[in-house]
Enzyme design. Structure first.
Site, PDB file in Angstrom:
ATOM      1  CB  THR A 126      -1.828  -4.314  -9.011  1.00 21.71           C
ATOM      2  OG1 THR A 126      -0.516  -4.722  -8.707  1.00 21.71           O
ATOM      3  CG2 THR A 126      -2.075  -2.824  -8.862  1.00 21.71           C
ATOM      4  CG  HIS A 127      -2.026  -7.462  -2.748  1.00 20.44           C
ATOM      5  ND1 HIS A 127      -2.797  -6.457  -1.757  1.00 20.44           N
ATOM      6  CD2 HIS A 127      -1.490  -8.257  -1.798  1.00 20.44           C
ATOM      7  CE1 HIS A 127      -2.409  -6.926  -0.683  1.00 20.44           C
ATOM      8  NE2 HIS A 127      -1.775  -7.797  -0.835  1.00 20.44           N
TER       9      HIS A 127
HETATM   10  C1  GRF Z   1       0.898  -0.374  -5.262  1.00 21.83           C
HETATM   11  O1  GRF Z   1       2.139  -1.178  -4.803  1.00 21.83           O
HETATM   12  C2  GRF Z   1      -0.185  -0.991  -4.895  1.00 21.83           C
HETATM   13  O2  GRF Z   1      -0.054  -2.674  -4.994  1.00 21.83           O
HETATM   14  C3  GRF Z   1      -0.486  -0.993  -3.490  1.00 21.83           C
HETATM   15  O3  GRF Z   1      -0.293   0.553  -3.189  1.00 21.83           O
HETATM   16  C4  GRF Z   1       0.860   0.829  -4.352  1.00 21.83           C
HETATM   17  C5  GRF Z   1       0.059   2.006  -4.852  1.00 21.83           C
HETATM   18  O4  GRF Z   1       1.254   2.523  -5.634  1.00 21.83           O
HETATM   19  N1  GRF Z   1      -2.021  -1.021  -2.874  1.00 21.83           N
HETATM   20  P1  GRF Z   1       0.888   3.718  -6.933  1.00 21.83           P
HETATM   21  O5  GRF Z   1       0.015   4.604  -6.335  1.00 21.83           O
HETATM   22  O6  GRF Z   1       0.561   3.032  -7.875  1.00 21.83           O
HETATM   23  O7  GRF Z   1       2.257   4.272  -6.940  1.00 21.83           O
END
Ligand code: GRF
Length: 196
Positions: free
Chosen positions: A106-107
């Site tokens: 997820t990005h």
């Molecule tokens: C998420 O937005 C992910 O896409 C990005 O960093 C964030 C991580 O958030 N790479 P979490 O650790 O899931 O709260």
């Protein structure tokens, strides 16, 4: 569908998957959580009594050696799907080729816009009024794999990086839980997507 989730940070996306998989109706279960560091998000796994493991890059002589150990730890669990949810490392090609297409990421941007580790900051700096979230299959590139689903998120004037990232994350965790649901029930076919 058995999930192994990889994190590096706070794990809010992991928590959303843990909460979803606590519902008997949800067709996926988190079976293990891995990290590259002593991530705060590992506490969510401990709260849900899910096993965790940590493979720290600096403990290894090379990226490839680190990748080999990480892959060995992942394969011990024989997950159906690996989910990178805020995992801030680039996986060596040998790891990706062993797992793809059963590995997704997820990005926090609408790829191909704003790839890399500072997507939210980059979107703000670019002055766009819309950014978003992308869930995609991980391929050998960085944030280049085929897209599973995307959703846009508005940028408001004066947004700080934190405010925008929180707005993104509130959409992201919904999108990720739904994407895993669709993969588990066959609505999304990873092999078909990867073959595009
Ligand atoms: C998420 O937005 C992910 O896409 C990005 O960093 C964030 C991580 O958030 N790479 P979490 O650790 O899931 O709260």
């Amino acid at each position: 569908l058995s999930l192994l989730v990889l994190i590096s940070g706070g794990g809010s996306n992991l928590r959303a998957l843990l909460e979803a998989s606590s519902d008997a109706e949800y067709p996926a279960r988190v079976i293990a959580v891995g990290s590259d560091t002593d991530a705060p998000g590992l506490a969510h796994a401990e709260e849900f009594e899910i096993p965790t493991f940590t493979v720290v890059p600096t403990s290894f002589a090379s990226r490839d050696a680190w990748g080999a150990e990480l892959l060995e730890q992942i394969e011990r669990w024989s997950p159906d799907l690996v989910v990178c949810a805020g995992f801030m490392r680039i996986l060596p090609p040998a790891v990706v080729s062993a797992l793809t297409p059963r590995i997704i990421n997820t990005h926090p941007a609408l790829l191909p816009a704003f790839p890399g580790a500072h997507a939210v900051r980059d979107a703000l700096a670019a002055g766009v009024d819309t950014t978003g979230v992308t869930v995609h299959v991980i391929d050998e590139g960085v944030d280049t794999g085929p897209v599973i689903v995307q959703r846009s998120v508005p940028v408001y004037p004066g947004d700080t990086e934190h405010e925008l990232h929180e707005r993104i994350k509130s959409v992201e965790r919904e999108l990720l839980v739904q994407a895993v649901f669709d993969i588990a029930n066959g609505a999304v076919d990873l092999k078909e997507i990867a073959a595009r």
